[in-house]
Design an enzyme around this catalytic site. Structure first.
Site, PDB file in Angstrom:
ATOM      1  N   VAL A  68       0.829  -1.200   0.000  1.00  0.00           N
ATOM      2  CA  VAL A  68       0.000   0.000   0.000  1.00  0.00           C
ATOM      3  C   VAL A  68       0.869   1.258   0.000  1.00  0.00           C
ATOM      4  CG1 VAL A  68      -1.748   1.330   1.249  1.00  0.00           C
ATOM      5  CG2 VAL A  68      -1.962  -1.134   1.049  1.00  0.00           C
ATOM      6  N   SER A  74       2.345   1.323   8.129  1.00  0.00           N
ATOM      7  CA  SER A  74       1.117   2.127   8.103  1.00  0.00           C
ATOM      8  C   SER A  74      -0.115   1.259   8.326  1.00  0.00           C
ATOM      9  CB  SER A  74       0.997   2.893   6.782  1.00  0.00           C
ATOM     10  OG  SER A  74       1.086   2.016   5.673  1.00  0.00           O
ATOM     11  N   GLU A  86      -5.840   2.371   7.206  1.00  0.00           N
ATOM     12  CA  GLU A  86      -5.787   1.219   6.313  1.00  0.00           C
ATOM     13  C   GLU A  86      -6.422  -0.032   6.914  1.00  0.00           C
ATOM     14  OE1 GLU A  86      -1.825   0.335   4.899  1.00  0.00           O
ATOM     15  OE2 GLU A  86      -1.379   2.463   4.713  1.00  0.00           O
ATOM     16  N   HIS A 189       0.109 -18.416  -0.293  1.00  0.00           N
ATOM     17  CA  HIS A 189      -1.253 -18.926  -0.126  1.00  0.00           C
ATOM     18  C   HIS A 189      -1.274 -20.345   0.426  1.00  0.00           C
ATOM     19  CE1 HIS A 189      -3.051 -15.942  -3.308  1.00  0.00           C
ATOM     20  NE2 HIS A 189      -2.678 -15.357  -2.179  1.00  0.00           N
ATOM     21  N   THR A 244      -2.695 -28.469   3.579  1.00  0.00           N
ATOM     22  CA  THR A 244      -1.800 -28.424   4.754  1.00  0.00           C
ATOM     23  C   THR A 244      -1.738 -26.978   5.238  1.00  0.00           C
ATOM     24  OG1 THR A 244       0.118 -28.136   3.310  1.00  0.00           O
ATOM     25  CG2 THR A 244      -0.441 -30.396   3.964  1.00  0.00           C
ATOM     26  N   ASP A 249       4.526 -25.193   2.811  1.00  0.00           N
ATOM     27  CA  ASP A 249       5.107 -26.173   1.891  1.00  0.00           C
ATOM     28  C   ASP A 249       4.713 -25.817   0.466  1.00  0.00           C
ATOM     29  OD1 ASP A 249       2.438 -26.876   1.703  1.00  0.00           O
ATOM     30  OD2 ASP A 249       2.635 -28.697   2.915  1.00  0.00           O
ATOM     31  N   ASN A 386      24.831  24.452  25.746  1.00  0.00           N
ATOM     32  CA  ASN A 386      23.501  24.823  26.224  1.00  0.00           C
ATOM     33  C   ASN A 386      23.497  25.783  27.407  1.00  0.00           C
ATOM     34  OD1 ASN A 386      22.279  23.240  24.297  1.00  0.00           O
ATOM     35  ND2 ASN A 386      21.896  21.508  25.652  1.00  0.00           N
ATOM     36  N   HIS A 483      18.237  31.368  12.362  1.00  0.00           N
ATOM     37  CA  HIS A 483      19.223  32.338  12.850  1.00  0.00           C
ATOM     38  C   HIS A 483      18.775  33.781  12.626  1.00  0.00           C
ATOM     39  CE1 HIS A 483      22.818  29.294  12.641  1.00  0.00           C
ATOM     40  NE2 HIS A 483      21.954  29.022  13.602  1.00  0.00           N
TER      41      HIS A 483
END
Length: 612
Positions: A68, A74, A86, A189, A244, A249, A386, A483
């Site tokens: 997709v 997703s 989805e 399948h 099966t 297989d 920092n 900046h």
């Protein structure tokens, strides 16, 4: 391609995806999460003991994800009030076993917070599902990122199991997959179950001359009609994909050769000479099928998605409507506080924007920059780069007010991201929709501030630093435009105005009178602690003056001047100097991207300065 279960079997999106593998690697987590794969295997194995449908479900889930929007997880995202995802599209209603991914994610987050993507988990779980069902195994390339977009409407474009060979070939070709891949991946399948709706067209009213597809073996067709009558009303009626059904297989190919396949799309593999030969080959040799399947799975699972982050919860991504129900007044509260603070202190906008940058560039956007040092730990805010960060009190005020409204709901990380957006917008700059849902981190180390890009960085160093965070050269130029706000101390540009190199005392790229003015406020042995210069001529206004000054040799930092040393970045500097609208648009887009850098947060702090 999809795995068997209800509604449809082959689920592919019509959108095109690039199949180039971007930074995918078999050893991607070797250093950062070495036990990731073994953890996934263990969870999948345990799930299979309790539910024999898990292997087919996980394999189908991976197919549906990759076809997709590319392999970006997703398919795992839940629907929201304003978006049907989805997984809730008609072709995906029967997807299940999401809980397996949830269990894996929880265990891996405990091991390696914020490291392993949901997309990689799905790919690895699918591999394990096959291998633990007796099928082949393969080395899964890793390094996918998780996407943030999931739309049910896109599943309407997915082809059905009634597709003919030409339609299948087109769909696979659009995804960089060959006829060989089509036949090999169809072998998936061999696992699972299909509902009657996916093959009803073959056993009732097939065409004007036949009630049943004549390619179906007659007794097999009769057995299907028995479980799936013409006006079937049994919701979960259907048939197993092969004899099966829990074993991976080559039985699928043997049945296909004997007229015992369920789908039109399966039978279509026998209508082309090349694919028919492959079906016969795999029916005769399980080893050949296993080898081909593993290779095609690696190829399919490398279809690039649009992911840019590692989700902490696979069902949820950052969202613009994250607090719509749980804290609907969060954004207006933040805006009001920032606006009031700006009335009293003109340095607040620059401070809040810089705070957000410095938060996201160290541990991701997890509000680790807000944590105070403790007796045993020096926190980020006390790291050398920092020391001059300020306006933390603004975040404190916001947090207090929001906790009064919605206790324990809005993270400090989201507050920082939203405050930075408001700081820009209230200073005359662009506004943008901030994706929300970040969580707050618990780790903050001053030593890690060394990772922040330095004002003395050259182009190569800047490019590397930004790329490590998934940011491009375009992002580098756009974000440097921040900046335009604020002030810099002498130490950040001293290298350009005194003893620049052996031949020059002053960086020759600096405009002479500008350099002289900087030397005047920052002499060689400056002892005035807060001496420095404003970042551009309109220091409290967010505009494109920074780029104009940069083009005229009036930038402060080496890192600024470096943008003119690369042809692409120089063109962008010129573009933004000439068009404030173009700069605003680019800045907003890059801010959304930067503010989505995933942190390791897992909680919502009640006090932004302390962990519980």
């Amino acid at each position: 391609m999809a795995l068997p279960t209800c509604f449809i079997a082959l689920l592919f999106a019509l959108a095109l995806f690039c199949t180039e593998v971007k930074a995918l690697s078999s050893d991607y987590y070797d250093q950062t999460c070495p036990n990731a794969e073994s953890t996934i295997t263990k969870v999948v194995k345990n799930a299979m003991l309790n539910d024999k449908t898990v292997p087919a479900a996980l394999l189908r889930m991976h197919f549906h994800d990759c076809f997709v929007r590319g392999c970006d997880a997703s398919v795992l995202l839940n629907s929201t009030r304003n978006n049907k995802a989805e997984k809730d599209g008609p072709p995906n209603i029967s997807l299940h076993a999401f809980y397996v991914i949830d269990v894996v994610k929880k265990q891996i987050e405990d091991l390696c917070p914020g490291v392993v993507s949901c997309a990689d988990i799905v790919a690895l779980a699918a591999r394990d599902a096959v291998a633990l069902s007796g099928g082949p195994t393969w080395d899964v390339p890793k390094g996918r990122k998780d996407g943030r977009i999931s739309k049910a409407i896109e599943t309407r474009q997915l082809p059905s199991p009634t597709f003919n060979f030409s339609q299948l070939q087109q769909n696979f070709g659009q995804r960089g997959l060959s006829l060989d891949d089509l036949v090999a991946l169809s072998g998936g399948h061999t696992l699972g179950f299909s509902h009657c709706s996916s093959f009803q067209n073959r056993i009732h009213n097939f065409d004007k001359r036949h009630n049943v597809d004549p390619t179906l073996q007659s007794s097999f067709a009769a057995s299907l009609q028995n479980v799936c009558p013409a006006h079937n009303k049994v919701r979960n009626a259907g048939a197993t994909m092969d004899s099966t059904t829990t074993l991976f297989d080559n039985a699928y190919y043997k049945l296909l050769m004997n007229g015992k396949s369920l789908f039109t799309s399966d039978e279509s593999l026998l209508t082309d000479s090349r694919t028919k030969r492959l079906v016969s080959k795999y029916a005769s040799s399980q080893d050949a099928f296993f080898k081909a399947f593993a290779n095609s799975m690696i190829k399919m699972s490398s279809i690039s998605g649009n992911g840019q982050e590692v989700r902490l919860d696979c069902r949820f991504a950052l969202s613009s409507e994250y607090y719509d129900k749980t804290c609907p007044n969060a954004e207006s509260t933040i805006t009001k506080v920032v606006k009031n603070a700006m009335l009293n202190d003109k340095t607040v906008p620059a401070a809040l924007l810089r705070m957000h940058f410095h938060d996201c560039f160290v541990r991701g956007c997890d509000a680790s920059v807000l944590l105070n040092s403790t007796r045993n730990n020096k926190a980020e805010k006390d790291g050398p780069p920092n020391i001059s960060l300020h306006a933390f009190y603004v975040i404190d005020i916001v947090k207090k007010q929001i906790e009064d409204l919605c206790p324990g709901v809005v993270s400090c990380a989201d507050i920082v991201a939203l405050a930075a957006r408001d700081a820009v917008a209230l200073s005359g700059g662009p506004s943008w929709e901030v994706p929300k849902g970040r969580k707050d981190g618990r780790i903050s180390k001053a030593t890690e501030t060394r990772q922040l890009p330095s004002p003395t960085f050259n182009m190569s160093q800047l490019q590397q630093t930004f790329a490590q965070r998934g940011l491009s050269l375009d992002d580098l130029v756009a974000l440097s435009g921040g900046h335009t706000l604020g002030f810099s101390h002498c130490s950040s540009f001293q290298n350009r105005i005194h003893k620049f190199d052996k031949r020059h005392n002053v960086d020759p790229t600096l405009q002479a009178s500008f350099a002289a003015s900087l030397q005047n406020v920052c002499p060689a042995h400056n002892k005035v602690r807060n001496a420095g210069a404003t970042m551009d001529s309109t220091t409290t206004l967010f505009d494109n003056a920074y780029y104009k000054l940069l083009m005229n040799g009036k930038s402060l930092f080496t890192s600024d001047e470096s943008l003119l040393t690369n042809s692409r970045t120089k063109r962008l500097v010129s573009k933004y100097a000439n068009s404030q609208d173009e700069f605003f648009k680019a800045f907003a887009n890059s801010m959304i991207k930067m503010s989505s850098i995933n942190g390791n947060g897992q909680e919502v702090r009640l006090d932004c300065r302390f962990v519980r």
